[in-house]
Design a protein around this motif. Structure first.
Motif, PDB file in Angstrom:
ATOM      1  N   GLU A  17     102.737 -76.841  30.821  1.00  0.00           N
ATOM      2  CA  GLU A  17     102.068 -77.583  31.652  1.00  0.00           C
ATOM      3  C   GLU A  17     100.846 -76.716  32.304  1.00  0.00           C
ATOM      4  N   PRO A  18      99.352 -77.129  32.237  1.00  0.00           N
ATOM      5  CA  PRO A  18      98.460 -76.452  32.752  1.00  0.00           C
ATOM      6  C   PRO A  18      98.491 -75.755  34.125  1.00  0.00           C
ATOM      7  N   LYS A  47      91.897 -74.099  32.684  1.00  0.00           N
ATOM      8  CA  LYS A  47      92.690 -75.403  31.858  1.00  0.00           C
ATOM      9  C   LYS A  47      92.004 -76.580  32.138  1.00  0.00           C
ATOM     10  N   ALA A  48      90.869 -76.656  32.914  1.00  0.00           N
ATOM     11  CA  ALA A  48      90.628 -78.157  33.440  1.00  0.00           C
ATOM     12  C   ALA A  48      89.784 -78.765  32.207  1.00  0.00           C
ATOM     13  N   LYS A 116      97.726 -83.794  35.324  1.00  0.00           N
ATOM     14  CA  LYS A 116      97.821 -82.992  36.568  1.00  0.00           C
ATOM     15  C   LYS A 116      96.537 -82.726  37.319  1.00  0.00           C
ATOM     16  N   SER A 117      96.401 -82.909  38.617  1.00  0.00           N
ATOM     17  CA  SER A 117      95.356 -82.598  39.208  1.00  0.00           C
ATOM     18  C   SER A 117      95.591 -82.126  40.472  1.00  0.00           C
ATOM     19  N   LEU A 118      94.746 -81.438  40.985  1.00  0.00           N
ATOM     20  CA  LEU A 118      94.695 -80.721  42.424  1.00  0.00           C
ATOM     21  C   LEU A 118      93.512 -80.954  43.253  1.00  0.00           C
ATOM     22  N   LYS A 119      93.444 -81.313  44.483  1.00  0.00           N
ATOM     23  CA  LYS A 119      92.215 -81.622  45.166  1.00  0.00           C
ATOM     24  C   LYS A 119      91.893 -80.507  46.095  1.00  0.00           C
ATOM     25  N   SER A 120      90.637 -80.416  46.178  1.00  0.00           N
ATOM     26  CA  SER A 120      90.125 -79.428  47.279  1.00  0.00           C
ATOM     27  C   SER A 120      90.235 -79.758  48.530  1.00  0.00           C
ATOM     28  N   GLU A 121      90.095 -78.916  49.615  1.00  0.00           N
ATOM     29  CA  GLU A 121      90.087 -79.207  51.038  1.00  0.00           C
ATOM     30  C   GLU A 121      88.578 -80.041  51.261  1.00  0.00           C
ATOM     31  N   PRO A 122      88.601 -80.933  52.066  1.00  0.00           N
ATOM     32  CA  PRO A 122      87.184 -81.604  52.334  1.00  0.00           C
ATOM     33  C   PRO A 122      86.320 -80.640  52.889  1.00  0.00           C
TER      34      PRO A 122
END
Length: 349
Positions: A17-18, A47-48, A116-122
């Motif tokens: 898993e990345p 790994k994006a 798989k994804s990750l979000k930044s803070e706004p």
């Protein structure tokens, strides 16, 4: 079945898993255009596969969202510009909030590649103010099917004090969340505007800008509307085609009717599968029936009345050769049959 499953498993070995890093976003105004452009930067992840930038802005308590997609590059190939994006579609004196999502996919040994994804803070920023923006933006924008005009939408709004005219912008909704550019439909001194020649059942977004000399307003909040369903399902309700004007139709019906008075006798239509036309004169007599308007793949045709575009996406038929005693300008009815539902453009000349 067991052999197939084993072969599938072997051909899709499990990958780790990345390990993605959550983007850390910074914003700054563009030096060249601080009123209309924002530069978004973020820390990359090795790994994006993609980065998605989501921009939100609130106007009249309505949130407008747009998205931008950036394909990631390996860190070894990265430059200072690989993880920077300039949003050039901003307005002056407006607060924008940005979130960057990093995404990667991998093989877990199954048939589908999970993501798989990750979000930044706004993070938010307000663009510089343009001194020419002195008018209020139009309020109470509404979009409705045009009265007595098929394939058309009418947009209306409240008058703006000191406005001399209004610019009307629109885009189709299928991609409105992304960075689809709004096309300028036209300019009017009235508080209504009708856009014609639109496909049936398609949604459109509209924004209005007030103008007075060099002064102008920000865009209004977006308003959306849907083009009415196709009604030309019978000869009595045939859609009247204007010579040289392309119309687009989307309908669940396999059969649509058109009324026309061609001068050259030419009919152009999308080269979709299983489209045929029957031609009826103004007296109700069938003058041609079941004429094909399509070709399968690269198959050749001996029908000299059919002329195909280079990519075979459009076909033009010379109806003069199908209609005995064709008279330019005479009224004819076209019954178009598409067994895969009606979804095509059509034009007569």
């Amino acid at each position: 079945m067991a052999v197939f499953a084993a072969a599938l498993f072997i051909s899709c070995p499990r990958e780790p898993e990345p390990d993605l890093e959550k983007p850390v976003v910074t914003l700054k105004p563009s030096v060249e255009a601080p009123q209309t452009a924002v530069i978004i930067s973020w820390i990359p992840s090795d790994k994006a596969d993609y980065y998605y930038i989501e921009r939100t802005m609130v106007r009249d308590e309505q949130t407008e969202t747009r998205q931008f997609e950036i394909k990631a590059v390996p860190l070894a190939e990265a430059t200072a510009y690989s993880y920077t994006y300039t949003d050039e579609n901003c307005e002056s004196g407006t607060e924008y909030t940005y979130i960057v999502t990093v995404e990667a996919s991998w093989s877990d040994g199954g048939f589908y590649r999970p993501r798989k994804s990750l979000k930044s803070e706004p993070v938010s920023i307000t663009t510089a103010t343009d001194p020419k923006v002195t008018l209020d933006y139009p309020k109470n924008v509404k979009v409705e099917p045009a009265a007595n005009k098929p394939n058309a939408l009418t947009v209306s709004w409240d008058a703006v004090t000191n406005a001399g005219e209004y610019e009307v912008y629109y885009c189709s909704s299928w991609n409105s969340g992304f960075n689809e550019e709004y096309k300028k439909a036209g300019t009017t001194s009235q508080t209504t505007y009708t856009v014609e020649h639109l496909p049936n059942e398609v949604y459109y977004y509209f924004m209005i800008k007030a103008i007075s000399g060099e002064a102008y307003s920000l865009y209004s909040a977006k308003a959306s509307g849907q083009v009415a369903k196709a009604e030309n399902l019978t000869k009595a309700k045939a859609f009247e085609l204007q010579n040289g004007v392309e119309e687009n139709f989307v309908s669940d019906s396999e059969e649509l009717w058109f009324k026309c008075a061609p001068q050259k006798g030419l009919l152009t239509i999308d080269n979709d599968r299983n489209i045929t036309v029957t031609i009826i004169d103004n007296a109700g007599t069938i003058v041609a029936s079941g004429i094909p308007l399509f070709i399968y793949g690269s198959e050749k045709t001996e029908d000299t009345n059919l002329v195909f575009s280079e990519d075979n996406s459009l076909v033009q038929r010379n109806l003069k050769n199908d209609i005995a005693n064709f008279v330019p300008g005479n009224t004819y009815y076209l019954r178009i049959i598409s067994t895969w539902r009606s979804n095509y453009s059509i034009c007569v000349e």
